[in-house]
Write a protein that holds these residues in place. Structure first.
Motif, PDB file in Angstrom:
ATOM      1  N   VAL A   1      26.775  48.720  33.514  1.00 27.19           N
ATOM      2  CA  VAL A   1      28.134  49.231  33.757  1.00 27.19           C
ATOM      3  C   VAL A   1      28.275  49.716  35.194  1.00 27.19           C
ATOM      4  N   LEU A   2      27.313  50.502  35.649  1.00 23.32           N
ATOM      5  CA  LEU A   2      27.399  51.064  37.000  1.00 23.32           C
ATOM      6  C   LEU A   2      27.330  49.981  38.067  1.00 23.32           C
ATOM      7  N   ALA A   3      26.498  48.953  37.852  1.00 18.64           N
ATOM      8  CA  ALA A   3      26.410  47.864  38.825  1.00 18.64           C
ATOM      9  C   ALA A   3      27.741  47.120  38.929  1.00 18.64           C
ATOM     10  N   ARG A   4      28.397  46.908  37.786  1.00 19.62           N
ATOM     11  CA  ARG A   4      29.699  46.226  37.803  1.00 19.62           C
ATOM     12  C   ARG A   4      30.771  47.130  38.410  1.00 19.62           C
ATOM     13  N   TRP A   5      30.663  48.421  38.163  1.00 24.57           N
ATOM     14  CA  TRP A   5      31.591  49.403  38.743  1.00 24.57           C
ATOM     15  C   TRP A   5      31.537  49.338  40.269  1.00 24.57           C
ATOM     16  N   VAL A   6      30.330  49.289  40.815  1.00 26.23           N
ATOM     17  CA  VAL A   6      30.151  49.199  42.268  1.00 26.23           C
ATOM     18  C   VAL A   6      30.721  47.884  42.798  1.00 26.23           C
ATOM     19  N   GLN A   7      30.401  46.787  42.127  1.00 27.95           N
ATOM     20  CA  GLN A   7      30.897  45.479  42.557  1.00 27.95           C
ATOM     21  C   GLN A   7      32.421  45.447  42.567  1.00 27.95           C
TER      22      GLN A   7
ATOM     23  N   SER B   1      17.344  60.805  33.111  1.00 31.70           N
ATOM     24  CA  SER B   1      16.708  59.603  33.654  1.00 31.70           C
ATOM     25  C   SER B   1      16.930  59.504  35.154  1.00 31.70           C
ATOM     26  N   LEU B   2      16.067  58.735  35.777  1.00 33.30           N
ATOM     27  CA  LEU B   2      16.238  58.312  37.165  1.00 33.30           C
ATOM     28  C   LEU B   2      16.491  56.804  37.163  1.00 33.30           C
ATOM     29  N   PHE B   3      17.066  56.321  38.226  1.00 28.70           N
ATOM     30  CA  PHE B   3      17.337  54.893  38.367  1.00 28.70           C
ATOM     31  C   PHE B   3      17.014  54.474  39.804  1.00 28.70           C
ATOM     32  N   THR B   4      16.673  53.221  39.971  1.00 27.60           N
ATOM     33  CA  THR B   4      16.613  52.644  41.320  1.00 27.60           C
ATOM     34  C   THR B   4      17.772  51.676  41.473  1.00 27.60           C
ATOM     35  N   LEU B   5      18.476  51.799  42.569  1.00 29.55           N
ATOM     36  CA  LEU B   5      19.560  50.885  42.918  1.00 29.55           C
ATOM     37  C   LEU B   5      19.138  50.123  44.164  1.00 29.55           C
ATOM     38  N   ARG B   6      19.206  48.806  44.091  1.00 28.88           N
ATOM     39  CA  ARG B   6      18.869  47.965  45.241  1.00 28.88           C
ATOM     40  C   ARG B   6      20.040  47.034  45.542  1.00 28.88           C
TER      41      ARG B   6
END
Length: 356
Positions: free
Chosen positions: A247-253, A306-311
């Protein structure tokens, strides 16, 4: 788009050339029917007259004198907020443009309810034609507060308002509340964790209490103790954290036009840690302290979900001084085990090569 979440009005919005949402007159009519704006028996003649006029012509200009004629101060304030909201969106040209303008302003004048309803509609746009129930349930975190429960090593997220209402009424609405106040025993409400056996029931829910009565399993890693003291660790294939990452990746896109990949991780072991973004108020404070080398006591450690990595898929989309480096994200609950994700944080605080 899916046919649920219609209360946010996504069915009355159209996409412009950029794919952002433009309101129709029926979108504003729907707002006029919300409890905050709907007429009540106590509504004065001036309010009833203006309410009907706005239903007939949702974009009509309203003079201060028309609002001043209202007898009820709360009703007057509600109309002032609605008209400011309507004019902001119409001036911006889309819900997304207005949302970004409010966030960049830094001094948001809109009530949280308005922002959450806008985010909900935008999420419908971002996830259009998405069939996965876990992704839709994870998307609820962007606009609805969650209550976190840790049970048997599992981290479960439940809709806070829904759980409170179920506790107060037994799931029977006002009748249930009256029965509870009278001392009548009520059967416990069956709140289910979203599972492959009930995903169709989740997607079939429309508005009402049942719409948000599914728990999301946020456990990323499952531990199984085997004979001889062995421990087997397996990644939860249906982790709500993985769904939230999508969801967050699509939100950014959707907003920034850059492609990113996000993955949940259990810890950050990176001596060259350069950039982080907290997805909520608590996580922001925790990550700031960790980045500065401050140790967290056990209580604060337990708040971190949780932690996340965003690349960035294309490193050229990043600022030159951090190009190729991961961005670390954090998600945490507060002292009351409540989580209110702030989806604007990831839009405003990524190290972009150029302003969007």
């Amino acid at each position: 788009m899916q046919t649920f979440w219609t209360a946010c009005g996504h069915q009355h919005l159209t996409r412009n050339e950029r794919g952002w949402l433009v309101p129709s007159p029926d979108y504003w009519r729907l707002w006029l029917q919300r409890p905050e704006m709907a007429l009540v028996p106590e509504s004065c003649k001036e309010e009833m007259r203006l309410h009907q006029a706005l239903l007939d012509a949702p974009l009509m200009q309203v003079s201060p004198a028309q609002l001043h004629a209202f007898k009820d101060d709360d009703a007057r304030e509600n109309y002032e907020l609605f008209l400011r909201f309507r004019d902001d969106v119409e001036s911006a040209g889309s819900l997304e443009s207005a949302y970004m303008a409010w966030q960049r302003n830094g001094n948001i004048q809109m009530p949280p309810l308005f922002i959450d309803v806008v985010v909900q509609a935008i999420v419908c746009n971002v996830l259009a034609d998405e069939p996965d129930a876990w992704i839709w349930r994870a998307a609820e975190l962007l606009f609805r507060r969650q209550r976190i429960t840790i049970e048997g090593g599992r981290v479960l997220a439940g809709d806070s308002d829904t759980l409170d209402a179920l506790k107060a009424t037994g799931g029977l609405g006002e009748m249930g509340r009256l029965l509870l106040e009278g001392g009548a025993p009520l059967k416990a409400v069956d709140v289910k964790v979203l599972h492959k056996d009930n995903e169709d029931r989740y997607l079939a829910q429309r508005e009402g209490l049942g719409r948000y009565a599914f728990l999301l399993d946020m456990t990323h890693e499952v531990r199984n103790e085997l004979p001889h003291g062995l421990i087997l660790k397996m990644v939860n294939a249906r982790s709500g954290l993985k769904a939230l990452s999508v969801v967050l990746a699509r939100w950014v896109q959707h907003f920034l036009g850059v492609s990113v990949s996000i993955e949940p991780v259990q810890k950050v072991d990176d001596p060259a840690w350069r950039w982080h973004v907290g997805l909520d108020v608590t996580a922001t404070a925790l990550l700031n302290d960790l980045y500065q080398g401050q140790a967290l006591d056990e209580k604060r450690q337990q708040q971190l979900i949780s932690l996340f990595t965003l690349r960035f898929d294309n490193p050229q989309d990043m600022r030159a001084d951090v190009q190729g480096k991961p961005v670390y994200l954090g998600l945490a609950m507060n002292d009351q085990r409540l989580l209110k994700l702030k989806p604007q944080n990831i839009l405003l605080n990524l190290p972009l090569a150029s302003a969007v």
